[in-house]
Design a protein around this motif. Structure first.
Motif, mmCIF file in Angstrom:
data_model
loop_
_atom_site.group_PDB
_atom_site.id
_atom_site.type_symbol
_atom_site.label_atom_id
_atom_site.label_comp_id
_atom_site.label_asym_id
_atom_site.label_seq_id
_atom_site.Cartn_x
_atom_site.Cartn_y
_atom_site.Cartn_z
ATOM 1 N N LEU A 71 23.391 -1.984 -19.841
ATOM 2 C CA LEU A 71 22.107 -2.603 -20.166
ATOM 3 C C LEU A 71 21.449 -3.206 -18.926
ATOM 4 C CD1 LEU A 71 23.044 -4.378 -23.518
ATOM 5 C CD2 LEU A 71 21.623 -2.326 -23.232
ATOM 6 N N HIS A 72 22.252 -3.847 -18.089
ATOM 7 C CA HIS A 72 21.741 -4.478 -16.873
ATOM 8 C C HIS A 72 21.176 -3.422 -15.912
ATOM 9 C CE1 HIS A 72 21.476 -7.849 -14.106
ATOM 10 N NE2 HIS A 72 22.157 -7.198 -13.184
ATOM 11 N N LEU A 73 21.942 -2.357 -15.706
ATOM 12 C CA LEU A 73 21.474 -1.289 -14.811
ATOM 13 C C LEU A 73 20.260 -0.570 -15.384
ATOM 14 C CD1 LEU A 73 24.875 0.223 -13.632
ATOM 15 C CD2 LEU A 73 23.292 -1.194 -12.303
ATOM 16 N N ALA A 74 20.282 -0.316 -16.678
ATOM 17 C CA ALA A 74 19.134 0.353 -17.306
ATOM 18 C C ALA A 74 17.878 -0.498 -17.170
ATOM 19 C CB ALA A 74 19.430 0.646 -18.776
ATOM 20 N N GLY A 75 18.012 -1.807 -17.378
ATOM 21 C CA GLY A 75 16.866 -2.705 -17.226
ATOM 22 C C GLY A 75 16.353 -2.729 -15.793
ATOM 23 N N HIS B 279 12.629 -1.433 -14.572
ATOM 24 C CA HIS B 279 11.679 -2.250 -13.809
ATOM 25 C C HIS B 279 11.249 -1.549 -12.520
ATOM 26 C CE1 HIS B 279 11.267 -5.960 -16.027
ATOM 27 N NE2 HIS B 279 12.538 -5.852 -16.350
ATOM 28 N N GLN B 280 12.185 -0.872 -11.868
ATOM 29 C CA GLN B 280 11.865 -0.244 -10.593
ATOM 30 C C GLN B 280 11.017 1.011 -10.758
ATOM 31 O OE1 GLN B 280 12.241 -1.472 -7.697
ATOM 32 N NE2 GLN B 280 11.717 0.272 -6.424
ATOM 33 N N PHE B 281 11.375 1.867 -11.732
ATOM 34 C CA PHE B 281 10.752 3.182 -11.800
ATOM 35 C C PHE B 281 9.727 3.358 -12.914
ATOM 36 C CE2 PHE B 281 14.848 3.867 -9.640
ATOM 37 C CZ PHE B 281 14.352 4.271 -8.422
ATOM 38 N N VAL B 282 9.783 2.540 -13.946
ATOM 39 C CA VAL B 282 8.807 2.649 -15.034
ATOM 40 C C VAL B 282 7.746 1.560 -14.890
ATOM 41 C CG1 VAL B 282 8.474 2.584 -17.538
ATOM 42 C CG2 VAL B 282 10.491 3.717 -16.591
ATOM 43 N N ASP B 283 8.188 0.315 -14.871
ATOM 44 C CA ASP B 283 7.236 -0.801 -14.760
ATOM 45 C C ASP B 283 6.677 -0.926 -13.342
ATOM 46 O OD1 ASP B 283 7.909 -1.318 -17.382
ATOM 47 O OD2 ASP B 283 9.250 -2.984 -16.900
ATOM 48 N N ASN C 117 8.280 -5.939 -9.265
ATOM 49 C CA ASN C 117 9.153 -6.348 -8.170
ATOM 50 C C ASN C 117 10.440 -7.030 -8.636
ATOM 51 O OD1 ASN C 117 7.688 -5.547 -5.733
ATOM 52 N ND2 ASN C 117 6.100 -6.893 -6.561
ATOM 53 N N VAL C 118 10.851 -6.758 -9.852
ATOM 54 C CA VAL C 118 12.046 -7.413 -10.371
ATOM 55 C C VAL C 118 13.285 -7.007 -9.577
ATOM 56 C CG1 VAL C 118 13.572 -7.578 -12.384
ATOM 57 C CG2 VAL C 118 11.115 -7.846 -12.662
ATOM 58 N N LEU C 119 13.461 -5.745 -9.278
ATOM 59 C CA LEU C 119 14.638 -5.295 -8.545
ATOM 60 C C LEU C 119 14.619 -5.805 -7.100
ATOM 61 C CD1 LEU C 119 17.205 -3.704 -9.039
ATOM 62 C CD2 LEU C 119 16.024 -1.653 -8.282
ATOM 63 N N HIS C 120 13.452 -5.927 -6.529
ATOM 64 C CA HIS C 120 13.291 -6.451 -5.165
ATOM 65 C C HIS C 120 13.896 -7.851 -5.036
ATOM 66 C CE1 HIS C 120 11.235 -7.843 -1.519
ATOM 67 N NE2 HIS C 120 10.796 -8.860 -2.232
ATOM 68 N N ARG C 121 13.908 -8.608 -6.120
ATOM 69 C CA ARG C 121 14.410 -9.975 -6.081
ATOM 70 C C ARG C 121 15.909 -10.032 -5.813
ATOM 71 N NH1 ARG C 121 11.729 -12.811 -11.240
ATOM 72 N NH2 ARG C 121 13.628 -12.045 -12.191
ATOM 73 N N MET C 122 16.652 -8.973 -6.166
ATOM 74 C CA MET C 122 18.111 -8.966 -5.998
ATOM 75 C C MET C 122 18.612 -7.978 -4.954
ATOM 76 S SD MET C 122 19.500 -11.314 -7.581
ATOM 77 C CE MET C 122 21.209 -11.148 -7.950
ATOM 78 N N ILE C 123 17.756 -7.066 -4.519
ATOM 79 C CA ILE C 123 18.151 -6.104 -3.491
ATOM 80 C C ILE C 123 17.198 -6.271 -2.317
ATOM 81 C CG2 ILE C 123 18.574 -3.689 -2.925
ATOM 82 C CD1 ILE C 123 19.109 -3.165 -5.865
ATOM 83 N N PRO C 124 17.645 -6.972 -1.283
ATOM 84 C CA PRO C 124 16.751 -7.355 -0.194
ATOM 85 C C PRO C 124 16.070 -6.192 0.536
ATOM 86 C CG PRO C 124 18.823 -8.556 -0.064
ATOM 87 C CD PRO C 124 18.978 -7.533 -1.143
ATOM 88 N N PHE C 125 16.720 -5.031 0.615
ATOM 89 C CA PHE C 125 16.126 -3.946 1.408
ATOM 90 C C PHE C 125 15.104 -3.115 0.630
ATOM 91 C CE2 PHE C 125 20.218 -2.406 -0.183
ATOM 92 C CZ PHE C 125 19.839 -1.262 -0.856
#
Length: 183
Positions: free
Chosen positions: A155-159, A163-167, A170-178
């Motif tokens: 569920l966490h990975l799907a969310g 966020h990264q590819f559908v929405d 910048n949600v994924l940007h918050r946890m992956i600095p690069f």
């Protein structure tokens, strides 16, 4: 007025990713244990116990840090039900990251099996009796918990991927600095 935070702190990032890698290590260690026999199999289990107790300690640190440094608010455009689902998933992770090592620790304690933390010192056993029968019941709970963790990971990975590819927010940007921030 201060601009809202758009990335988690270095401490939050480090705790998140170290715990995530430790959880992956746990899965690999149990797979290695199941694929081997004898002393090497026992070594994998001992390492699994050490990593599990480390996850317990790191999760307690993470919860303490999180209480002092609240989560970044989810995007305003997210529907309320998605925000609730995200929070329930995160709370589920915290519960399982505490429960799994505690139940494993209790199972070792019930069976009277020493826990040598990374070969450095004896981790104290809990004052639990019951022998193998209680230990087996606790291990059944531990194994069920692993299945819950797998669901939470999915569920966490799907969310995150949504966020990264559908929405494309910048949600994924918050946890992956690069990952670059989208305008």
């Amino acid at each position: 007025m201060a601009e809202p935070r758009n990335r988690y702190s270095a401490v939050s990032l480090i705790l998140h990713w170290v715990i995530a890698l430790a959880v992956v290590a746990q899965v690999l260690l149990i797979m290695a244990h199941d694929a081997t026999e004898g002393q090497i199999s026992r070594e994998y289990v001992n390492l699994h116990k050490s990593v599990g107790l480390t996850i317990l300690v790191l999760t307690l640190v993470r919860i303490g840090w999180r209480l002092a440094n609240p989560a970044i608010p989810l995007p305003d455009h997210m529907p309320r039900w998605q925000k609730i689902f995200a929070r329930v998933t995160h709370v589920g992770f915290y519960v399982m990251l505490l429960a799994m090592p505690l139940v494993g620790w209790a199972a070792s304690s019930a069976a009277g099996r020493d826990i040598l933390w990374f070969g450095l010192f004896q981790w104290p056993l809990l004052p639990i009796g019951g022998g193998r029968e209680v230990a087996r019941e606790l291990m059944d709970i531990h194994e069920l918990g692993a299945k819950v963790v797998y669901i939470l990971i999915f569920l966490h990975l799907a969310g995150a991927l949504k966020h990264q590819f559908v929405d494309r927010d910048n949600v994924l940007h918050r946890m992956i600095p690069f990952i670059p921030r989208r305008p």
